[in-house]
Design an enzyme around this catalytic site. Structure first.
Site, PDB file in Angstrom:
ATOM      1  N   PHE A  27       0.869  -1.181   0.000  1.00 32.61           N
ATOM      2  CA  PHE A  27       0.000   0.000   0.000  1.00 32.61           C
ATOM      3  C   PHE A  27       0.906   1.231   0.000  1.00 32.61           C
ATOM      4  CE2 PHE A  27      -3.228   2.989   1.090  1.00 32.61           C
ATOM      5  CZ  PHE A  27      -4.461   2.387   0.896  1.00 32.61           C
ATOM      6  N   ASP A  80      -1.500   6.687   6.397  1.00 26.82           N
ATOM      7  CA  ASP A  80      -1.580   5.439   7.143  1.00 26.82           C
ATOM      8  C   ASP A  80      -0.231   5.018   7.715  1.00 26.82           C
ATOM      9  OD1 ASP A  80      -2.341   2.996   8.121  1.00 26.82           O
ATOM     10  OD2 ASP A  80      -2.799   2.107   6.180  1.00 26.82           O
ATOM     11  N   ASN A 129      -3.638  12.244  -4.199  1.00 24.14           N
ATOM     12  CA  ASN A 129      -2.669  11.207  -3.839  1.00 24.14           C
ATOM     13  C   ASN A 129      -2.590  10.169  -4.948  1.00 24.14           C
ATOM     14  OD1 ASN A 129      -1.979  11.762  -0.840  1.00 24.14           O
ATOM     15  ND2 ASN A 129      -4.225  11.786  -0.840  1.00 24.14           N
ATOM     16  N   PHE A 329     -11.139   8.123  -1.054  1.00 18.95           N
ATOM     17  CA  PHE A 329     -10.626   6.981  -0.306  1.00 18.95           C
ATOM     18  C   PHE A 329     -10.301   5.810  -1.224  1.00 18.95           C
ATOM     19  CE2 PHE A 329     -12.667   9.593   2.757  1.00 18.95           C
ATOM     20  CZ  PHE A 329     -12.083   9.324   3.988  1.00 18.95           C
TER      21      PHE A 329
END
Length: 349
Positions: A27, A80, A129, A329
């Site tokens: 990720f 994250d 992003n 998201f």
């Protein structure tokens, strides 16, 4: 209130499962501010690569290194902990010489570049992003492949991800408890998280109900439409429906859904009646948002991942790349592809 996992799917519930975030390298997030440092000013923009660190922890460590108060270090968005992420931090150091930030040492963290800047980097002040995700142990390659093709054309629901509502929905639960009392919430962070969770949950509910319609992208009288990539909107009228529908089909215009709060929601007539009916039972959350003077706003109902590409490493492993605008998201994209497994399947990006 509909649980995140039970929200309506645009492409139907995925037929297969897969593992998301088997390790942090699966990720990868690269922050896109949309601008370059000024090269002068009392602030320093620092681009950092981190693995296994949350954003606030790194910001506090940077403040300690620079011998400034933690509040003097800001960032555009939380990233994250359980991921490999590149993001910018901003430190206010007026009247000081440029420090040697190559000497900043923190496990799992590396300074990539830094430069002077004139303005503070504020929360939300980023363009978007870029994501690189690896899904492992995919049980149905054909289903995932077809879904990726469909997403290129039809997008995904622009849901707020489960992480918006806290671990186990704690932020939404906090908002509901608060709504049932008149007790002031003094903690600014709790207040912000709870109000955000309340409004996000109502938005998700409206979108989920809209997605149950046969033609999701059908413009109705009173819809609030926005130019793709813009924040302002205008109201559709009956006389314009045919032309507006053409522009929605061409992805020039986006149908929006309400972020309920105080003031007018933005829709009118048929569209307003639909939105009000979708959240009619959530009176406590609506009353809370009005009571706390959270202004109503709009958000696009659908999300079209940009620069979407993928590469199958083998029949059970796929690498997916895409870019999303700020506030969107990645997990809301992934939920349309597979039923995720793993401890970090819903952790914030």
């Amino acid at each position: 209130m509909i649980e995140f996992d039970n929200l309506t799917y645009l492409h139907g519930k995925p037929q297969g499962t897969g593992l998301l975030k088997a390790n942090p390298e699966d990720f990868v997030v690269v922050e896109d501010l949309g601008f370059e440092p000024d090269g002068e000013g009392e602030h320093i923009l620092v681009r950092i690569l981190k693995n296994g660190c949350n954003t606030r922890f790194v910001a506090d460590a940077l403040a300690k290194f620079l011998k400034i108060h933690a509040r003097e270090v800001s960032f555009a968005g939380q990233k994250d902990k359980h991921a490999v992420t590149e993001q910018w931090l901003c430190a206010r150091v007026p009247g000081k010489e440029m420090p040697d930030l190559s000497a900043f040492q923190l496990e799992g963290c590396q300074v990539l570049e830094y430069a002077r800047h004139k303005r503070k980097l504020r929360l939300g002040a980023l363009k978007g992003n870029a994501f690189t995700l690896v899904l492992r142990e995919v049980s149905n390659r054909d289903d995932v492949e077809q879904r990726l093709i469909d997403i290129c054309v039809k997008g995904v629901p622009n849901y707020f991800g489960a992480q918006r509502f806290g671990i186990g929905g704690s932020n939404l639960q906090g908002a509901l408890r608060w709504a049932q009392t008149n007790t002031p919430v003094r903690d600014r962070n709790k207040r912000s998280f709870w109000l955000s969770a309340a409004r996000s949950a109502l938005f998700n509910q409206i979108v989920a109900e809209r997605l149950k319609k046969a033609d999701v992208n059908q413009v109705v009288d009173g819809d609030a439409l926005q130019l793709a990539g813009r924040g302002s909107w205008f109201v559709a009228t009956t006389e314009e429906l045919a032309e507006l529908q053409r522009r929605v089909n061409d992805k020039v215009l986006m149908i929006t859904a309400a972020l309920p709060g105080s003031g007018e929601w933005g829709t009118q007539r048929e569209a307003l009646a639909f939105e009000q009916a979708a959240v009619a039972e959530e009176t406590e959350l609506q009353t809370l948002l009005v009571r706390e003077k959270v202004e109503a706003a709009r958000r696009a109902m659908l999300l079209y991942p940009q620069q979407l590409s993928w590469n199958w490493w083998d029949d059970v492993t796929v690498e997916i790349r895409f870019w999303l605008p700020a506030g969107s998201f990645a997990t809301s994209v992934v939920r349309e592809l597979i039923n995720t497994t793993g401890d970090y399947a819903h952790i914030a990006e």
